[in-house]
Design a protein around this motif. Structure first.
Motif, PDB file in Angstrom:
ATOM      1  N   MET A   1       0.845  -1.201   0.000  1.00 16.04           N
ATOM      2  CA  MET A   1       0.000   0.000   0.000  1.00 16.04           C
ATOM      3  C   MET A   1       0.877   1.247   0.000  1.00 16.04           C
ATOM      4  O   MET A   1       1.847   1.358   0.729  1.00 16.04           O
ATOM      5  N   GLY A   2       0.532   2.178  -0.868  1.00 19.78           N
ATOM      6  CA  GLY A   2       1.266   3.445  -0.934  1.00 19.78           C
ATOM      7  C   GLY A   2       0.298   4.593  -0.895  1.00 19.78           C
ATOM      8  O   GLY A   2      -0.815   4.440  -0.409  1.00 19.78           O
ATOM      9  N   THR A   3       0.749   5.713  -1.387  1.00 21.63           N
ATOM     10  CA  THR A   3      -0.165   6.850  -1.435  1.00 21.63           C
ATOM     11  C   THR A   3      -0.238   7.389  -2.854  1.00 21.63           C
ATOM     12  O   THR A   3       0.665   7.184  -3.663  1.00 21.63           O
ATOM     13  N   ALA A   4      -1.322   8.054  -3.112  1.00 21.16           N
ATOM     14  CA  ALA A   4      -1.510   8.738  -4.393  1.00 21.16           C
ATOM     15  C   ALA A   4      -1.529  10.229  -4.120  1.00 21.16           C
ATOM     16  O   ALA A   4      -2.023  10.670  -3.084  1.00 21.16           O
ATOM     17  N   ARG A   5      -1.003  10.983  -5.049  1.00 18.58           N
ATOM     18  CA  ARG A   5      -1.108  12.434  -4.963  1.00 18.58           C
ATOM     19  C   ARG A   5      -2.241  12.882  -5.884  1.00 18.58           C
ATOM     20  O   ARG A   5      -2.362  12.406  -7.012  1.00 18.58           O
ATOM     21  N   ALA A   6      -3.076  13.755  -5.374  1.00 18.47           N
ATOM     22  CA  ALA A   6      -4.239  14.181  -6.159  1.00 18.47           C
ATOM     23  C   ALA A   6      -4.455  15.672  -5.995  1.00 18.47           C
ATOM     24  O   ALA A   6      -4.039  16.268  -5.003  1.00 18.47           O
ATOM     25  N   LEU A   7      -5.114  16.275  -6.993  1.00 16.40           N
ATOM     26  CA  LEU A   7      -5.574  17.648  -6.864  1.00 16.40           C
ATOM     27  C   LEU A   7      -7.073  17.612  -6.594  1.00 16.40           C
ATOM     28  O   LEU A   7      -7.841  17.043  -7.369  1.00 16.40           O
ATOM     29  N   VAL A   8      -7.440  18.189  -5.468  1.00 18.90           N
ATOM     30  CA  VAL A   8      -8.831  18.156  -5.024  1.00 18.90           C
ATOM     31  C   VAL A   8      -9.451  19.531  -5.242  1.00 18.90           C
ATOM     32  O   VAL A   8      -8.889  20.546  -4.826  1.00 18.90           O
ATOM     33  N   LEU A   9     -10.608  19.545  -5.918  1.00 18.08           N
ATOM     34  CA  LEU A   9     -11.343  20.797  -6.060  1.00 18.08           C
ATOM     35  C   LEU A   9     -12.231  20.946  -4.825  1.00 18.08           C
ATOM     36  O   LEU A   9     -13.232  20.251  -4.666  1.00 18.08           O
ATOM     37  N   GLU A  10     -11.826  21.845  -3.951  1.00 19.96           N
ATOM     38  CA  GLU A  10     -12.516  22.002  -2.655  1.00 19.96           C
ATOM     39  C   GLU A  10     -13.739  22.910  -2.798  1.00 19.96           C
ATOM     40  O   GLU A  10     -14.683  22.830  -2.013  1.00 19.96           O
ATOM     41  N   GLY A  11     -13.663  23.792  -3.761  1.00 23.21           N
ATOM     42  CA  GLY A  11     -14.739  24.739  -4.040  1.00 23.21           C
ATOM     43  C   GLY A  11     -14.336  25.467  -5.305  1.00 23.21           C
ATOM     44  O   GLY A  11     -13.247  25.215  -5.830  1.00 23.21           O
ATOM     45  N   PRO A  12     -15.194  26.374  -5.812  1.00 23.10           N
ATOM     46  CA  PRO A  12     -14.820  27.077  -7.032  1.00 23.10           C
ATOM     47  C   PRO A  12     -13.444  27.749  -6.913  1.00 23.10           C
ATOM     48  O   PRO A  12     -13.167  28.415  -5.913  1.00 23.10           O
ATOM     49  N   ARG A  13     -12.605  27.509  -7.895  1.00 24.14           N
ATOM     50  CA  ARG A  13     -11.261  28.092  -7.981  1.00 24.14           C
ATOM     51  C   ARG A  13     -10.387  27.754  -6.778  1.00 24.14           C
ATOM     52  O   ARG A  13      -9.523  28.529  -6.380  1.00 24.14           O
TER      53      ARG A  13
END
Ligand SMILES: [Zn+2]
Ligand SMILES: [Zn+2]
Length: 361
Positions: A1-13
């Protein structure tokens, strides 16, 4: 098991990097290591908040990558093994409900529109439901396509818009040998519609755009369009009549933010012709009188999304090399420059948006 890096859209912009644990894979699911994720209008509309958000989520729904892990049952069902390059469809398919059984899995009763990749909230485990990440989770009801050998992953992301072209400009209207086809909008879906119409045997393809689209109209001609019209300079119906002696058997409206194009679509269609309306407008058409539909006995068909046969055909066309998709004005960015590219594709940044934008995480 490892980790993934992600870009999360938390809200507009508000796009922020997060590390998420990679889940264990069971019998029925899998993980794809994302090599490339294509961007379309949906991406910038999500980012700017034009589209409603499901709370924080990982966008990205045009994923191409390598199967990193896959359960034995999933491998059999999807026809893939670890190490294979695949394209991941945006819709999930339960395969069991009435809509799925009828082949209409875009309306799957268990999944449906709110349950697409690139749209599922990060709070639903394992969170990795989008392509803006090093890894994307593949739930049991994923629909995958093997990417043909020799097709570059960045180029392979065109499976998405070209699949749309195949379904919207050929399958849905039933385009056939000798048809005259008019395509409204010279973006990547318009260009893909030209290709699909030509592949279906269209004898003449018109593409329309505005005075901002000179470069894109030239590209459409490179892809086989017989005539392109800048609608700020010329009446497209007149131009089509002059060139072919008549109007279009099939009209495909793939314009963005141009609701009035619908009126042009109606006037470009010949009596008893077919008009496909694809992609949403987000606005009302002013001055619309439905009588023209009656007088001309038009067939008006909405098209939402794409299906597996169209995606498979798109991958075949791409690997054939018959069309210069590799040469499209394209911008490929990593995580660091993604936000800037999305802003550019929304038409807010400096310079013209590229025809094709791709993230390579
Ligand atoms: Zn898209
Ligand atoms: Zn279903």
């Amino acid at each position: 098991m490892g980790t993934a890096r992600a870009l999360v859209l938390e809200g507009p912009r508000n796009l922020s990097a997060r590390d998420l644990p990679l889940p264990d894979v069971g019998d029925d699911d899998g993980i794809v290591r994302v090599e490339a994720c294509g961007l379309c209008g949906t991406d910038h509309e999500q980012y700017t908040g034009v589209l409603p958000m499901p709370g924080a989520f990982i966008p990205g729904h045009e994923t191409v990558g390598i199967i990193e892990a896959v359960g034995p049952r999933a491998a059999r069902r999807w026809g893939v093994n670890a190490g294979d390059r695949v394209a991941v469809e945006v819709f999930q398919r339960c395969g069991d409900c009435d809509e799925c059984r009828a082949g209409e899995y875009r309306r799957c009763q268990r999944h449906g529109l709110a349950d697409c990749y690139g749209l599922i909230g990060i709070d639903r485990p394992p969170g990795l439901w989008g392509g803006y990440a090093t890894h994307q989770y593949l739930g049991p009801d994923s629909v995958l396509h093997r990417v043909p050998d020799g097709l570059d992953p960045v180029l392979a992301t065109v499976f998405n818009p070209l699949g749309a072209g195949v379904r919207w400009a050929a399958t849905v209207p039933g385009t056939s040998e000798g048809d005259v086809v008019a395509v409204l909008g010279p973006g990547i879906r318009g260009i893909s519609s030209v290709v699909a119409a030509k592949e279906a045997g269209a004898r003449f393809v018109l593409v329309t755009g505005t005075d901002r689209d000179a470069q894109r109209l030239a590209i459409a001609r490179d892809f086989g369009a017989d005539l392109t019209v800048d609608i700020t300079q010329q009446d497209p119906s007149r131009a089509l009549k002059d060139a072919t002696g008549g109007l279009a058997d099939v009209v495909v409206d793939v314009t963005a933010k141009a609701p009035q194009a619908f009126l042009q679509a109606l006037s470009l269609a010949r009596p008893a012709g077919t008009v496909v309306v694809a992609g949403t407008r987000g606005a009302e058409v002013t001055g619309f009188g439905p009588d023209v539909i009656v007088y001309k006995e038009l067939r008006i068909i909405g098209a939402l999304g794409v299906d597996a046969p169209a995606y498979a055909r798109a991958l075949e066309i791409l690997v054939s090399g018959r069309y210069p998709f590799a040469d499209l004005p394209r911008r490929v960015v990593g995580f660091d420059d993604l936000e800037e590219l999305i802003v550019q594709m929304a038409g807010e940044g400096a310079g013209d948006p590229p025809v094709h934008g791709v993230l390579t995480p």
